[in-house]
Scaffold this motif. Structure first.
Motif, PDB file in Angstrom:
ATOM      1  N   LEU A  19     -22.988  16.230 -81.255  1.00 36.50           N
ATOM      2  CA  LEU A  19     -24.016  16.531 -80.250  1.00 36.50           C
ATOM      3  C   LEU A  19     -25.183  15.578 -80.429  1.00 36.50           C
ATOM      4  N   GLY A  20     -25.952  15.423 -79.365  1.00 39.63           N
ATOM      5  CA  GLY A  20     -27.130  14.567 -79.385  1.00 39.63           C
ATOM      6  C   GLY A  20     -28.176  15.128 -78.444  1.00 39.63           C
ATOM      7  N   TYR A  21     -29.406  14.619 -78.570  1.00 35.96           N
ATOM      8  CA  TYR A  21     -30.514  15.114 -77.762  1.00 35.96           C
ATOM      9  C   TYR A  21     -31.231  13.959 -77.092  1.00 35.96           C
ATOM     10  N   ASP A  22     -31.829  14.276 -75.956  1.00 35.75           N
ATOM     11  CA  ASP A  22     -32.718  13.314 -75.300  1.00 35.75           C
ATOM     12  C   ASP A  22     -34.105  13.508 -75.912  1.00 35.75           C
ATOM     13  N   TRP A  23     -34.323  12.916 -77.090  1.00 30.33           N
ATOM     14  CA  TRP A  23     -35.494  13.200 -77.899  1.00 30.33           C
ATOM     15  C   TRP A  23     -36.806  12.818 -77.224  1.00 30.33           C
ATOM     16  N   LEU A  24     -36.829  11.703 -76.539  1.00 29.51           N
ATOM     17  CA  LEU A  24     -38.098  11.139 -76.091  1.00 29.51           C
ATOM     18  C   LEU A  24     -38.518  11.590 -74.696  1.00 29.51           C
ATOM     19  N   TYR A  25     -37.604  12.137 -73.910  1.00 27.22           N
ATOM     20  CA  TYR A  25     -37.926  12.452 -72.519  1.00 27.22           C
ATOM     21  C   TYR A  25     -37.698  13.913 -72.165  1.00 27.22           C
ATOM     22  N   THR A  26     -37.556  14.763 -73.192  1.00 29.92           N
ATOM     23  CA  THR A  26     -37.467  16.203 -72.996  1.00 29.92           C
ATOM     24  C   THR A  26     -38.630  16.844 -73.747  1.00 29.92           C
ATOM     25  N   PRO A  27     -39.370  17.758 -73.121  1.00 31.22           N
ATOM     26  CA  PRO A  27     -40.614  18.247 -73.745  1.00 31.22           C
ATOM     27  C   PRO A  27     -40.457  18.764 -75.172  1.00 31.22           C
ATOM     28  N   GLY A  28     -39.487  19.656 -75.426  1.00 31.77           N
ATOM     29  CA  GLY A  28     -39.332  20.232 -76.758  1.00 31.77           C
ATOM     30  C   GLY A  28     -39.003  19.198 -77.830  1.00 31.77           C
ATOM     31  N   PRO A  29     -37.908  18.446 -77.662  1.00 32.04           N
ATOM     32  CA  PRO A  29     -37.581  17.410 -78.647  1.00 32.04           C
ATOM     33  C   PRO A  29     -38.666  16.352 -78.791  1.00 32.04           C
ATOM     34  N   ALA A  30     -39.318  15.982 -77.688  1.00 32.95           N
ATOM     35  CA  ALA A  30     -40.383  14.979 -77.778  1.00 32.95           C
ATOM     36  C   ALA A  30     -41.539  15.486 -78.644  1.00 32.95           C
TER      37      ALA A  30
END
Length: 222
Positions: free
Chosen positions: A138-149
């Protein structure tokens, strides 16, 4: 006359502080109550302050800043305390090297470490997502999603300032008299009791100092 001597030495600093810090801040605060879109300027506090209070971006920025303050500062200070205890251990060798290594992130410019974290958490080719894909698929959109960012911002700030606060706390640890630990040990206090009843009370002024600095620095993120 002797009581006036210190003020002569402080006078150059106080003059520069008043000229380049105090006066601009006070004058800017005064301007915030004026309507500068007309000539001559008029006293209309609602023009600027009213617009600010009605601006949704102001409240979003304030909420995000307070969130970082509530999450990142306690996390950073807890890690800094653990790191300071480790650096103060008599079993540790090469203490000078480790102190420099953990303090070094403060020297790194904001642009440089921001670029590094953007590369690490890049959605397509970042090292963090590559590791997560390999281990958990799995992976995340770290920089462009509010929570992960927000998580990336907290991690970046914690990485940069933990070592700085650890050095401050380390200085506080080294100022605690060793006799207190020896007396506590003779009374049968173990490491945990010594930490709660000797280390923390002795560190309280330094912890408050580090907390105040951290709160000021975090609020400047606004």
């Amino acid at each position: 006359m002797r009581t006036k001597v210190p003020f002569f030495f402080l006078a150059p600093y106080l003059f520069l502080f008043a000229l380049f810090w105090a006066w601009p801040i006070l004058y800017s605060f005064y301007l915030s109550f004026l309507n500068t879109r007309v000539y001559p300027w008029r006293l209309e506090p609602a023009v600027n302050w009213g617009r600010l209070l009605q601006d949704p971006f102001f409240w979003v920025a304030l909420k995000n800043t307070l969130f970082i303050l509530a999450v990142q500062v306690p996390l950073m200070l807890a890690l800094a305390l653990l790191l300071a205890l480790a650096l103060n251990s008599a079993l540790l060798r090469l203490k000078g090297f480790y102190r420099f290594a953990f303090f070094a992130p403060v020297v790194v410019g904001a642009v440089a470490y921001s670029a590094v974290f953007r590369l690490l958490f890049n959605t397509e080719f970042g090292a963090v997502n590559a590791l997560l894909l390999a281990l958990l698929a799995l992976g995340y959109d770290w920089l462009y999603t509010p929570g992960p960012a927000m998580a990336v911002i907290v991690l970046a700030l914690t990485w940069r300032w933990t070592g700085y606060n650890a050095i401050i706390l380390l200085a506080g640890l080294q100022s605690i008299p060793r006799e207190l630990y020896e007396a506590a040990s003779l009374d049968g206090a173990g490491p945990w009791h010594q930490f709660w009843h000797v280390t923390l009370p002795g560190l309280r002024p330094v912890l408050v100092f580090a907390l105040v600095l951290s709160i000021i620095g975090t609020l400047q993120l606004f």
